[in-house]
Design a protein around this motif. Structure first.
Motif, mmCIF file in Angstrom:
data_model
loop_
_atom_site.group_PDB
_atom_site.id
_atom_site.type_symbol
_atom_site.label_atom_id
_atom_site.label_comp_id
_atom_site.label_asym_id
_atom_site.label_seq_id
_atom_site.Cartn_x
_atom_site.Cartn_y
_atom_site.Cartn_z
ATOM 1 N N ASP A 80 0.821 -1.212 0.000
ATOM 2 C CA ASP A 80 0.000 0.000 0.000
ATOM 3 C C ASP A 80 0.853 1.260 0.000
ATOM 4 O O ASP A 80 0.524 2.249 -0.667
ATOM 5 C CB ASP A 80 -0.945 0.000 1.204
ATOM 6 N N ARG A 81 1.979 1.226 0.695
ATOM 7 C CA ARG A 81 2.832 2.406 0.795
ATOM 8 C C ARG A 81 3.548 2.669 -0.526
ATOM 9 O O ARG A 81 3.729 3.837 -0.927
ATOM 10 C CB ARG A 81 3.828 2.225 1.940
ATOM 11 N N LEU A 82 3.927 1.620 -1.228
ATOM 12 C CA LEU A 82 4.573 1.787 -2.530
ATOM 13 C C LEU A 82 3.575 2.278 -3.576
ATOM 14 O O LEU A 82 3.896 3.140 -4.404
ATOM 15 C CB LEU A 82 5.199 0.470 -2.975
ATOM 16 N N VAL A 83 2.362 1.735 -3.533
ATOM 17 C CA VAL A 83 1.317 2.194 -4.454
ATOM 18 C C VAL A 83 1.028 3.676 -4.226
ATOM 19 O O VAL A 83 0.901 4.463 -5.173
ATOM 20 C CB VAL A 83 0.037 1.351 -4.282
ATOM 21 N N ASN A 84 0.934 4.074 -2.965
ATOM 22 C CA ASN A 84 0.695 5.485 -2.650
ATOM 23 C C ASN A 84 1.835 6.372 -3.138
ATOM 24 O O ASN A 84 1.605 7.487 -3.625
ATOM 25 C CB ASN A 84 0.530 5.668 -1.138
ATOM 26 N N ALA A 85 3.067 5.887 -2.983
ATOM 27 C CA ALA A 85 4.222 6.675 -3.430
ATOM 28 C C ALA A 85 4.129 6.971 -4.914
ATOM 29 O O ALA A 85 4.379 8.106 -5.363
ATOM 30 C CB ALA A 85 5.516 5.925 -3.114
ATOM 31 N N ILE A 86 3.757 5.972 -5.696
ATOM 32 C CA ILE A 86 3.640 6.158 -7.143
ATOM 33 C C ILE A 86 2.439 7.035 -7.475
ATOM 34 O O ILE A 86 2.519 7.932 -8.323
ATOM 35 C CB ILE A 86 3.545 4.788 -7.837
ATOM 36 N N GLY A 87 1.322 6.808 -6.800
ATOM 37 C CA GLY A 87 0.132 7.630 -7.039
ATOM 38 C C GLY A 87 0.360 9.093 -6.728
ATOM 39 O O GLY A 87 -0.190 9.981 -7.388
ATOM 40 N N GLY A 88 1.190 9.368 -5.714
ATOM 41 C CA GLY A 88 1.499 10.757 -5.382
ATOM 42 C C GLY A 88 2.499 11.363 -6.338
ATOM 43 O O GLY A 88 2.338 12.514 -6.778
ATOM 44 N N HIS A 89 3.516 10.602 -6.699
ATOM 45 C CA HIS A 89 4.601 11.137 -7.526
ATOM 46 C C HIS A 89 4.131 11.559 -8.913
ATOM 47 O O HIS A 89 4.611 12.562 -9.458
ATOM 48 C CB HIS A 89 5.713 10.099 -7.658
ATOM 49 N N ILE A 90 3.200 10.817 -9.505
ATOM 50 C CA ILE A 90 2.800 11.144 -10.871
ATOM 51 C C ILE A 90 1.874 12.367 -10.946
ATOM 52 O O ILE A 90 1.617 12.867 -12.042
ATOM 53 C CB ILE A 90 2.119 9.939 -11.564
ATOM 54 N N LYS A 91 1.430 12.861 -9.798
ATOM 55 C CA LYS A 91 0.539 14.029 -9.822
ATOM 56 C C LYS A 91 1.143 15.269 -9.183
ATOM 57 O O LYS A 91 0.883 16.391 -9.646
ATOM 58 C CB LYS A 91 -0.792 13.696 -9.122
ATOM 59 N N TYR A 92 1.951 15.095 -8.146
ATOM 60 C CA TYR A 92 2.434 16.246 -7.377
ATOM 61 C C TYR A 92 3.951 16.403 -7.508
ATOM 62 O O TYR A 92 4.686 15.435 -7.674
ATOM 63 C CB TYR A 92 2.080 16.072 -5.896
ATOM 64 N N ASP A 93 4.380 17.657 -7.401
ATOM 65 C CA ASP A 93 5.810 17.940 -7.388
ATOM 66 C C ASP A 93 6.404 17.488 -6.064
ATOM 67 O O ASP A 93 5.864 17.765 -4.995
ATOM 68 C CB ASP A 93 6.065 19.440 -7.579
ATOM 69 N N GLY A 94 7.546 16.808 -6.146
ATOM 70 C CA GLY A 94 8.201 16.299 -4.941
ATOM 71 C C GLY A 94 9.278 17.216 -4.449
ATOM 72 O O GLY A 94 9.560 18.235 -5.083
ATOM 73 N N PRO A 95 9.855 16.833 -3.327
ATOM 74 C CA PRO A 95 9.573 15.622 -2.544
ATOM 75 C C PRO A 95 8.235 15.700 -1.812
ATOM 76 O O PRO A 95 7.690 16.793 -1.615
ATOM 77 C CB PRO A 95 10.748 15.566 -1.565
ATOM 78 N N LEU A 96 7.744 14.525 -1.395
ATOM 79 C CA LEU A 96 6.414 14.430 -0.806
ATOM 80 C C LEU A 96 6.440 13.749 0.553
ATOM 81 O O LEU A 96 7.301 12.917 0.834
ATOM 82 C CB LEU A 96 5.486 13.594 -1.705
ATOM 83 N N ILE A 97 5.451 14.120 1.368
ATOM 84 C CA ILE A 97 5.067 13.321 2.533
ATOM 85 C C ILE A 97 3.633 12.883 2.273
ATOM 86 O O ILE A 97 2.754 13.725 2.056
ATOM 87 C CB ILE A 97 5.135 14.112 3.852
ATOM 88 N N ILE A 98 3.401 11.576 2.257
ATOM 89 C CA ILE A 98 2.055 11.053 2.040
ATOM 90 C C ILE A 98 1.547 10.454 3.348
ATOM 91 O O ILE A 98 2.152 9.536 3.900
ATOM 92 C CB ILE A 98 2.041 9.999 0.928
ATOM 93 N N ILE A 99 0.443 10.996 3.829
ATOM 94 C CA ILE A 99 -0.178 10.520 5.065
ATOM 95 C C ILE A 99 -1.387 9.676 4.684
ATOM 96 O O ILE A 99 -2.304 10.155 4.021
ATOM 97 C CB ILE A 99 -0.631 11.694 5.959
ATOM 98 N N ASP A 100 -1.377 8.410 5.083
ATOM 99 C CA ASP A 100 -2.493 7.514 4.798
ATOM 100 C C ASP A 100 -3.120 7.114 6.128
ATOM 101 O O ASP A 100 -2.505 6.434 6.949
ATOM 102 C CB ASP A 100 -1.995 6.277 4.044
ATOM 103 N N SER A 101 -4.362 7.539 6.327
ATOM 104 C CA SER A 101 -5.036 7.316 7.601
ATOM 105 C C SER A 101 -6.036 6.179 7.477
ATOM 106 O O SER A 101 -7.105 6.332 6.880
ATOM 107 C CB SER A 101 -5.748 8.610 8.037
ATOM 108 N N GLY A 102 -5.661 5.024 8.021
ATOM 109 C CA GLY A 102 -6.531 3.855 7.995
ATOM 110 C C GLY A 102 -6.399 3.105 9.301
ATOM 111 O O GLY A 102 -6.405 3.718 10.376
ATOM 112 N N THR A 103 -6.263 1.781 9.242
ATOM 113 C CA THR A 103 -6.036 1.006 10.455
ATOM 114 C C THR A 103 -4.781 1.507 11.158
ATOM 115 O O THR A 103 -4.733 1.652 12.379
ATOM 116 C CB THR A 103 -5.888 -0.487 10.118
ATOM 117 N N ALA A 104 -3.756 1.769 10.368
ATOM 118 C CA ALA A 104 -2.565 2.484 10.841
ATOM 119 C C ALA A 104 -2.518 3.832 10.147
ATOM 120 O O ALA A 104 -3.114 4.012 9.084
ATOM 121 C CB ALA A 104 -1.297 1.687 10.527
#
Length: 260
Positions: A109-133
């Motif tokens: 999930d973290r790798l998928v999010n990294a790619i999903g963020g990188h192709i849309k936003y200028d980096g570097p990025l911090i991606i916060i995913d709020s779920g079970t963790a």
């Protein structure tokens, strides 16, 4: 059409892409004992309600952080769609560097999010995913995955508080207007909600300080909408980030296969 399955510890998302856009999305509670046949019966009804048939599915891609369920998700794709699914971490091409000490431990999930963020936003990025963790992932300007932090999710923390303290009730998470609770429920809501805002703000500031440069902060996940308007440390709330990442990995995998 592509069937994308994104399985977390709490919920599993099924989504269908027609080559141009996501045309349908459904969620079901993650249960490790759910069989391929049970998934199929549930999915058939929902697809039928949307005017879709199993025959329209040309390919499947799966991202799962629940190893016990992967067997049945794979069987679903093989038995009912006659497709060998692409599985993140097994037979897919990510196209990014994984710059952590033990790359095999990086969650799908973290790798998928990294790619999903990188192709849309200028980096570097911090991606916060709020779920079970609640995860904080660092993505370099070139798309490389550089690690991050993992904390208990807000619902998990609320559940633990209720289970461990005899007099504390089970309550719903809401955004309280004040910081000083006047009864048990409001005190719990204040502590959990604003405590998580504090966690987000502190870790974002600390990660940026350690990284040494300004970073774009994106938030995603099942309960992330709770924090909209509660902090100015988040630049974008993106509910489609994970699906965007899955679609991009699918495209990269097909391109790599065609070139080889």
């Amino acid at each position: 059409m592509l069937l994308a399955i994104e399985q977390g510890n709490t919920n599993t998302l099924f989504a269908i892409h027609d080559g141009k856009a996501w045309v349908a999305q459904w969620r079901v509670a993650t249960e490790t004992t759910r069989t391929a046949d049970e998934y199929a019966a549930w999915l058939y009804q929902l697809m039928h309600m949307n005017g879709l048939d199993f025959k329209v599915i040309d390919d499947c891609i799966i991202s799962s952080v629940v190893p016990q369920s992967l067997f049945n998700l794979r069987k679903l794709c093989q038995r009912y769609f006659d497709r060998q699914p692409f599985v993140i971490g097994e037979n897919t091409h990510l196209g990014i560097d994984i710059r952590i000490d033990k790359p095999r431990e990086a969650g799908a999930d973290r790798l998928v999010n990294a790619i999903g963020g990188h192709i849309k936003y200028d980096g570097p990025l911090i991606i916060i995913d709020s779920g079970t963790a609640t995860t904080f992932d660092v993505v370099a300007a070139d798309g490389g995955y550089e690690g991050g932090a993992i904390a208990p999710g807000i619902n998990l923390s609320m559940q633990a508080l209720h289970q461990a303290a005899a007099k504390l009730p089970r309550i719903a998470i809401e955004k309280p207007n004040r910081k000083i609770g006047k009864d048990t429920v409001s005190a719990m809501q204040t502590g959990i909600f604003w405590g998580y805002v504090g966690l987000i703000e502190y870790l974002v500031a600390s990660i940026q300080g350690e990284y040494g440069q300004k970073m774009t902060v994106i938030a995603t996940g099942g309960v992330v909408s709770l924090f909209e308007g509660a902090t100015d440390k988040i630049d974008y709330f993106d509910h489609d980030l994970t699906l965007r990442g899955l679609l991009e990995i699918y495209k990269r995998t097909l391109a790599t296969s065609a070139a080889s």
